[in-house]
Design an enzyme around this catalytic site. Sequence first.
Site, PDB file in Angstrom:
ATOM      1  N   ASP A   5       0.854  -1.183   0.000  1.00 24.71           N
ATOM      2  CA  ASP A   5       0.000   0.000   0.000  1.00 24.71           C
ATOM      3  C   ASP A   5       0.890   1.233   0.000  1.00 24.71           C
ATOM      4  OD1 ASP A   5       0.923   0.358   2.561  1.00 24.71           O
ATOM      5  OD2 ASP A   5      -0.949  -0.160   3.544  1.00 24.71           O
ATOM      6  N   GLY A  14      -0.925   5.809   2.650  1.00 24.68           N
ATOM      7  CA  GLY A  14      -2.003   6.765   2.861  1.00 24.68           C
ATOM      8  C   GLY A  14      -2.847   6.450   4.075  1.00 24.68           C
ATOM      9  N   GLN A  67     -11.783   6.936  -3.941  1.00 24.20           N
ATOM     10  CA  GLN A  67     -12.176   7.489  -2.650  1.00 24.20           C
ATOM     11  C   GLN A  67     -13.583   8.096  -2.772  1.00 24.20           C
ATOM     12  OE1 GLN A  67     -10.937   7.157   0.289  1.00 24.20           O
ATOM     13  NE2 GLN A  67      -8.890   6.327  -0.122  1.00 24.20           N
ATOM     14  N   GLY A 115     -10.754   3.815   1.727  1.00 22.63           N
ATOM     15  CA  GLY A 115     -11.611   4.646   2.559  1.00 22.63           C
ATOM     16  C   GLY A 115     -12.843   3.949   3.086  1.00 22.63           C
ATOM     17  N   ASP A 150      -7.427  -7.525   1.877  1.00 19.98           N
ATOM     18  CA  ASP A 150      -6.407  -7.659   2.921  1.00 19.98           C
ATOM     19  C   ASP A 150      -6.987  -7.127   4.208  1.00 19.98           C
ATOM     20  OD1 ASP A 150      -4.825  -4.930   3.943  1.00 19.98           O
ATOM     21  OD2 ASP A 150      -5.925  -4.670   2.066  1.00 19.98           O
ATOM     22  N   HIS A 189      -4.104 -20.781  12.338  1.00 19.63           N
ATOM     23  CA  HIS A 189      -5.487 -21.208  12.091  1.00 19.63           C
ATOM     24  C   HIS A 189      -6.285 -20.130  11.375  1.00 19.63           C
ATOM     25  CE1 HIS A 189      -9.597 -22.384  12.374  1.00 19.63           C
ATOM     26  NE2 HIS A 189      -9.834 -21.194  12.897  1.00 19.63           N
TER      27      HIS A 189
END
Length: 376
Positions: free
Chosen positions: A92, A95, A194, A221, A271, A340
Amino acid sequence: MKFDLLKKDKNTKARAATLTTDHGVIETPIFMPVGTVGTVKGVHQRELKNDINPDVILGNTYHLYLRPQIEILEKAGGLHKFMNWDRNILTDSGGYQVYSLSANRKIKEEGVKFRSHIDGSYHVFTPENVMEIQRSIGADIIMAFDECTPYPCDYNYAKRSMHMTHRWLDRCINHLDNLPFKYGYSQAFFPIVQGSTYKDLRKQSAEYIANADAVGNAIGGLSVGEPAEEMYAMTDVVCAVLPEDKPRYLMGVGTPINILENIALGIDMFDCVMPTRNARNGMLFTAHGTINIKNRKWADDFSPIDEMGITWVDTEYSKAYLKHLFSVNELLGKQIATIHNLGFYLWLVREARKRILAGDFDTWKTKMVAQMDKRL
């Protein structure tokens, strides 16, 4: 980077695809374990590869810039070599971390001046130097520099911020044109939509990002405190605009239920720190609901951690043993729980992919959402 759309679900907008970079094939939908500072916290790379087996993990530009610092990563030959990881990495842009430092940063048109959370030193991120930093880190997929707005967010602020993110995107693209790749393989660049929770802004931003004609696109966002239904509404608006023939990445999301619902809306990549962070606090995700392994009820439960046996830890250790490890504050407990949870997240997206390809995703998703929405 090459993106091949294999099949779309007939009842939802879910898709199964493959995304190919110089470090290999990513089968989507995919969840990317978060490796913030060059490690997925608490997990050896050997376990990551053999037990969890993700096609791609995430690194964090802000944290890697501060430690170990870019000079060290360049000397190592990039993050892949530094951390001994030969599969895909996405970074990333920093930001979101700058957003989270709201008391220690100042945002201007030029960029963001911020204080390090480590030693209080001042630094500046601009669209240009963030592209340079990500070239040096060497991830396979890199992100545009953007401003992540908080929730709730005033409409006028969200609008100004969105337009600034768009101007920053143009600067990122212009600067990347003059930056050669550093380590003998290419990098794919994703801009970020955004617009907070305002449908007209999200639509406008998605149109701007789509017109940039990058190889993939991200949605930022969200998952910043808004109700889940607002997240889904914004995702639906954006996915209706972003091109179908390119991957869509929803940043920072989320719970297992969030992931399934957003797959159904057309998202390919996810993610989140939730599986690892919650694991360290004793919260386990399963196909039948969540378990707080610290609860007394598990003290004499000698059944496997998860009867599905998603990873080797699920069948090798019992709930009682894992509860004991947390009771005595043994580090092994956090490690077992982390393996796990990550294993479950990867199982979930891979099972979703199988169901999309088989044609019964919608029925399966409805059943799974009902099952997982329980505390065991």
